[in-house]
Design an enzyme around this catalytic site. Structure first.
Site, PDB file in Angstrom:
ATOM      1  N   GLY A 187       0.832  -1.209   0.000  1.00 47.52           N
ATOM      2  CA  GLY A 187       0.000   0.000   0.000  1.00 47.52           C
ATOM      3  C   GLY A 187       0.863   1.255   0.000  1.00 47.52           C
ATOM      4  N   HIS A 188       1.906   1.246   0.852  1.00 50.52           N
ATOM      5  CA  HIS A 188       2.822   2.401   0.888  1.00 50.52           C
ATOM      6  C   HIS A 188       3.583   2.529  -0.430  1.00 50.52           C
ATOM      7  CE1 HIS A 188       2.644   1.405   5.336  1.00 50.52           C
ATOM      8  NE2 HIS A 188       2.308   2.666   5.326  1.00 50.52           N
TER       9      HIS A 188
END
Ligand code: PAF
Length: 286
Positions: free
Chosen positions: A36-37
């Site tokens: 996600g990051h």
């Protein structure tokens, strides 16, 4: 990729780029980075000449009894991941560097949008988030800052803060990255036992079913109640499951032209949050 730990070193690097006319995209994080990051880093890469990330587990956004002490700190792995995904600079300050003036300190409160949902269950949380984010933005002075839509209320709080305080930095939301069963990626997923992990995807499935039924015209309260009950049966302790207007999180009882369903639930010791936005084609009062 360089890592700096102090405001002075950060400013030296950023000033150098600014003198060369480079634009800067910024991805603030609390570390323990996952796909996600890295999607945020990738989106940042496509928006600016230089990408700066920060890793700072911010004590002021954790309440008493929450997981500040045990929050996973994995700086070396984070550095490798950021370098692999094309980040140019990591700012990893300690608490002393970040909160370098005497208490009591100025803080940012974003009214109304901070109040319900997670704000109600985690008093002071969004003041901590808004204050650290504005400090980080004032330090990095980026053209844009990117945040995951998984933390939808956080994104709305930060957008409102930016609008109210005339922030020059654009606040950009990036779609949630999910595991194959729909579970939203989160550092806190590692608190799930293998058995809990097997049912965790049901949170997303509940949102999908609920959004579909509301779109098909079922009464909002009924759709939500049905899904709440199913989640409870599977072992979730639901904190909230609500329909809100997507653009500002205003409370609504029937779907808006764009609505968002938001859910927070505990599963074992993990507190999971997720949301789903959807459009409503028919006439809307909101
Ligand atoms: O979303 C997060 O990881 C944090 O709330 C943030 C935005 C980095 C502020 O500490």
């Amino acid at each position: 990729m360089d890592t700096v730990h102090t405001l002075a070193d950060l400013r030296t690097a950023v000033d150098h780029w600014k003198r060369q006319g480079h634009s800067i995209a910024f991805v603030p994080t609390m570390g323990n980075l996952h796909a996600g990051h890295f999607a945020l880093i990738k989106a940042a890469r496509s928006r600016a000449d230089r990408v700066v990330a920060s890793v700072f587990v911010n004590p002021t956004q954790f309440g008493e009894g929450e997981d500040f002490e045990s929050y996973p700190r994995t700086l070396e792995a984070d550095q490798r991941g950021l370098a692999d995904h094309g980040c140019d600079l990591l700012y990893a300050p300690d608490v002393q560097d970040m909160y370098n003036t005497a208490a009591p300190r100025a803080a940012v409160h974003v009214p109304v949008v901070s109040d319900g949902l997670c704000g109600e269950r985690r008093p002071g949380h969004f003041d901590g988030v808004a204050t650290v984010v504005i400090k980080l933005i004032n330090r990095v002075t980026p053209d844009c800052a990117l945040f995951g839509e998984k933390d939808y209320q956080q994104l709305m709080v930060l957008r409102k803060m930016a609008a109210d305080l005339d922030l020059a930095t654009e606040i950009v939301g990036i779609p949630t990255v999910r595991e194959s069963d729909g579970l939203a990626m989160s550092s806190r997923n590692q608190y799930l036992s293998p058995a809990e992990r097997r049912v965790a995807g049901q949170l997303h499935a509940a949102l999908e079913r609920c959004a579909l039924k509301i779109k098909q015209g079922e009464q909002v309260e009924k759709s939500i109640e049905t899904e709440r009950k199913k989640l409870s049966k599977s072992g979730f302790r639901v904190e909230y499951f609500e329909l809100r207007r997507a653009r500002d999180l205003a409370e609504i009882s029937s779907p808006a032209s764009e609505s968002v369903l938001l859910v927070a639930a505990k599963l074992g010791s993990a507190r999971l949050i997720d949301n789903m936005r959807f459009r409503h084609e028919g006439p809307s009062q909101n």
